[in-house]
Structure formats: C-alpha cells, structure tokens
Design an enzyme around this catalytic site. Sequence first.
Site, PDB file in Angstrom:
ATOM      1  N   SER A  57      42.003  44.958 115.509  1.00  0.00           N
ATOM      2  CA  SER A  57      42.361  46.363 115.292  1.00  0.00           C
ATOM      3  C   SER A  57      41.548  47.258 116.240  1.00  0.00           C
ATOM      4  O   SER A  57      41.680  47.124 117.458  1.00  0.00           O
ATOM      5  CB  SER A  57      42.142  46.720 113.823  1.00  0.00           C
ATOM      6  OG  SER A  57      42.756  47.952 113.523  1.00  0.00           O
ATOM      7  N   ASP A  76      52.490  44.141 109.316  1.00  0.00           N
ATOM      8  CA  ASP A  76      51.290  44.983 109.446  1.00  0.00           C
ATOM      9  C   ASP A  76      51.711  46.459 109.374  1.00  0.00           C
ATOM     10  O   ASP A  76      52.394  46.961 110.273  1.00  0.00           O
ATOM     11  CB  ASP A  76      50.638  44.656 110.805  1.00  0.00           C
ATOM     12  CG  ASP A  76      49.352  45.401 111.056  1.00  0.00           C
ATOM     13  OD1 ASP A  76      49.217  46.552 110.592  1.00  0.00           O
ATOM     14  OD2 ASP A  76      48.475  44.835 111.738  1.00  0.00           O
ATOM     15  N   HIS A  87      47.733  43.309 108.146  1.00  0.00           N
ATOM     16  CA  HIS A  87      46.599  43.748 108.975  1.00  0.00           C
ATOM     17  C   HIS A  87      45.258  43.176 108.488  1.00  0.00           C
ATOM     18  O   HIS A  87      44.212  43.517 109.030  1.00  0.00           O
ATOM     19  CB  HIS A  87      46.551  45.290 108.948  1.00  0.00           C
ATOM     20  CG  HIS A  87      45.791  45.902 110.093  1.00  0.00           C
ATOM     21  ND1 HIS A  87      46.256  45.904 111.394  1.00  0.00           N
ATOM     22  CD2 HIS A  87      44.590  46.553 110.146  1.00  0.00           C
ATOM     23  CE1 HIS A  87      45.391  46.520 112.186  1.00  0.00           C
ATOM     24  NE2 HIS A  87      44.357  46.917 111.458  1.00  0.00           N
TER      25      HIS A  87
END
Lengths: 289, 289
Positions: free
Chosen positions: B153, B231, B267
């Site tokens: 991320s 995600d 995620h």
Amino acid sequence: MSVTTKATIASFGGKLLKLSHNASTTGCEMAFNLFLPPQATTNATDKVPLLIYLSGLTCTPDNGSEKGFFQHGASKHGIAILYPDTSPRGVNIEGEDDSYDFGSGAGFYVDATASPWSSNYKMYSYITDELPRTVFSAFSQVDSTCVSITGHSMGGHGALTLFLKNPGKYKSCSAFAPIANPLKAPWGEKAFKGYFGEKDWQSKGKEHDATELVKGWKGPLDILIDVGTGDNFYKQGQLLPENLAKAAKEAGVDSGLNIRFQDGYDHSYYTMASFSDDHVQHAAKYLFT
Amino acid sequence: MSVTTKATIASFGGKLLKLSHNASTTGCEMAFNLFLPPQATTNATDKVPLLIYLSGLTCTPDNGSEKGFFQHGASKHGIAILYPDTSPRGVNIEGEDDSYDFGSGAGFYVDATASPWSSNYKMYSYITDELPRTVFSAFSQVDSTCVSITGHSMGGHGALTLFLKNPGKYKSCSAFAPIANPLKAPWGEKAFKGYFGEKDWQSKGKEHDATELVKGWKGPLDILIDVGTGDNFYKQGQLLPENLAKAAKEAGVDSGLNIRFQDGYDHSYYTMASFSDDHVQHAAKYLFT
C-alpha cells in the site's frame, strides 16, 4: 443453527469466513472463523476434513487466523480449519472481564458447574457438540466424520482433554505449549476453582486434566506437542509437559507421544507460525487415511 | 548508530529482533524489526542479503513481522528482512495524530519540505540511508551490497519510488497493492500537499510518484506487483496500478512489469501472507545472482 457471515476473506487460494451464530449452549452470540481451502471452494464434490484450532487465554477467533499460518498447510493438503472463540462474551456475569485468565477469553473448555458461571460457561459442550454441528449443517463441503484437533496453551489443554475424553471422536491431536497438568498449575487451579467451585475443583478437574486422563487411555497414542524452551509460562510451571510424559510412560502409552522442546522459542504466535505446517501435516496423516 | 534490543524472538529457525535507535534524520527514537534467518544466526561466515519490507498506513514494524509470513520464505532462502516503522513518532507536531492517513503512521517515504513537518518527517532519507547504515553497522552478517525492497500500500508506493529513484541501489523490487500514482489518488494528494505544501505538491510529488518516475526508467524493469480485485482501496481509485502499467508501456519498459490481479483478495495482511513466498522468491532471484 443459522450462521451469519460477517466477512469473506481470500486467503491462500481459499476463503477465510468470519462467522457468528446464536449459541444455545452458551446463551450468547458466538463468533468463529472457518477457513475453507481451495479444494472446498472451487466446484469440489469431495468433502474436506476439518482441523479445529483452540486458542489460548485472551484470544478471539482472529488471533490464530491472522498469525498462526495454519492456512498455508491447510491449503496445500485440502483441510478446513475451524477457529472458535475462547469463552462466552458479554453475558453480564459479575467479574467476567476482571481477569485475563478467568471469565471472558478464558473458558478453559469445560462446562462450569459452579454459580454464576454454570449458566453460560459451557465451552466443553459448545466445542464438542454445538459448534461442529452448526458448521456441518451450514457447510456441507466439510466432512463431519473426519475431524482432528489442535490448540495453543489453554487451547492445547482443550485439544488434549477433548481428544482424551472422547476416543474415536477426533482422528488426531496435537498441541502447542499446552497446559498439560492444570490441576498442578496456577492457571488451571484458578479456573477449576472458579468453574467447579472450591469443593469440587479437584475431582471435577481430574476429568479435564490431560495428565490424569492419559492414565486411562487405551491403545496407541500419537500426539505431537511443541513447547519452546524460551517460553516463560513453561518456565513458571504453568504447562508441565513433563508430567504428561511421565503419566503416559507409566500408563505404557508414551511410544507415540512426541514432545519436541524447541530451542529458544517463546509462548507467542511466532512459535505457532514456525511449526503450524508440521501440525497440519500431523493431522493430515490421520485425516486422509 | 547504537541499537537497543527490545526483544529476541525465535521464528522459523531464525531470530526476529525488536530493535530501536535514536535516529538523527527524524529526530526521535525509531523502532524497527530485523529478521535474521538461520543462515545468519548459526556460526555462519557468509553474509546474508537483505529484503526491506515497507509497511502501509497506520502500521508499526510489528504488523508485517506478525502477519506477513515473509519469515517463511526468508528462512528457506537465507534472507534477512528489515521491517521499518512508517513515520517518526511522538515528535510533538500539532495534529500529528489527527489522521490515520497523514502524520504518525503515514510518512509516505518522502522528505517533507513544508513546515512544520520538514523538521522530522524525513522518511525518504531515513529508509534509503540512515536505517540501512545502522543495520549494516550493528549486524555484520547482513550484506550491505545486496539489498532488495518490497512493501504494501503506502509501503508499496515507497518500494516502487525508492527503487525507481535509485537505479542500482536495490537488486529488485516488488509490491502489494501499491499506491502507484499518488498524484492522482486522494491519499497521495493529501500527503503531498501536507508534506510539500500547497504550492509545490505537484512538482515535488512528481519525484515521488511511481507512474511519473517509470517514464524515465532506462533498461529492463522486472517488478512483481499483486493487487486484489476485492481490495476496496483499489476500487476507490487509491492504488491506480493501471496508470503505472500504461506509463511503463509508453516508456517501452513494461515487458518485465508483472501486475497480477488476484481474484477476490482484499487489502489486508491475509493477502500478503498468501503471496509473500512469491515476493521473497522474486527477491531471491536477484539477491543470489
């Protein structure tokens, strides 16, 4: 018996389901997680076996799911993993949240007989009966005839005692850092006194103590146990795996009891992650024969 | 350059060290974790290479260590893993703890130029220079000439931009769900405006945006990226891996850019755990040639 799905999370080619149900045994909503391996989620017709992982003190179903690494091996072999909670939650018993080692998060996998705990703290019945029935009813791809059990610390105590009390119910058993002789350990004494009462804790406790139960075991006993030599609770005498080994030896059933003392490993999930592949492999040996 | 050891935890045959040091770049004590594989802890004479894992928003060094399972692959290959923190901590800048996506836990791997952040928020210099120097100085068994980088991320953004800005510094790069075009994403815009100021955020931001940086890349580019199709941040346009792919293609350097869209993955660290073996393997390909 209806199950509510809170989340569906992709994991190692399968699905980690965050679930809950209203449990009659414990009189409250109980959370649990279920990992379905890829073999059970992609048009599979064969059923997959189940490995139950019982957590230790303070844990929820998420600790093992996130940090135990069981999905790695389970995905490879095609085994579902059930992660139950460790106690009833929010049942408004006075003092339920006062200690980390008694009450919430610390059900010790027994059916309490002493008031006020006996109304809800029925984790033995919940884990051996209601929860698996609920899972098999809701997930037809999980094979109700093919179940193994493992666990950590208080959950290692749970795995050992549920296995030893119910010959034939579980195909295999293993444990990480189990409380192997709770009658002789501070954690176990506190839990048994609380859940069974001052008068009965020793007699009732004998029915939930692996070192006592192994004395009555008939036939071969193939159990894998990992204990870290750097585990502070081992050093403090909370686990006492030597007592289990001695009792098994005296009962003549120790030939398959494999207690591995892992050099420097502690009581944490880092230890479980390091050896969970071995424990899934141990279960697979019995679940697929 | 001195390092304080807070804990030594056995993990996958090696040691996970919880460490800290007083960092001059960020003007505060910085925590970091270092996994030393068995090859580096048992009388080894050969040095082991290093893989740096940069975490995402809100994370500390512990998230990746506990839930990413990089140690599994790293133990097999003989690679050390460095888990840095994601920002300075407790430096008493007004508002540092107000948002999950700016300030504490959200350093974005840039050197801030706007007041008041420019005094401490120097994560680019910290990660590219001070922290690795500290590690190589304190742990002679880690090879300073053989380093790869990965991240998740915000940390995927960090891995991509540090790799692209410093040709030859890292042997390889990979990322999980990276913020691949922060100039076009709400998270990136907020961070760049805050750390670079309203006037400079776009020009300065260009120097820290993988999609912009890839346009100037010379030679082959072999990067592994995993993005889950489930995600939510991908769906919300925070990640924009397609923009990176398009820019790489237009620059003629996309032949080795392997963006895998993983069906249904989210995620979370469940995704990382599922594919971290692949990312360690990707790094190993370059660290051992």
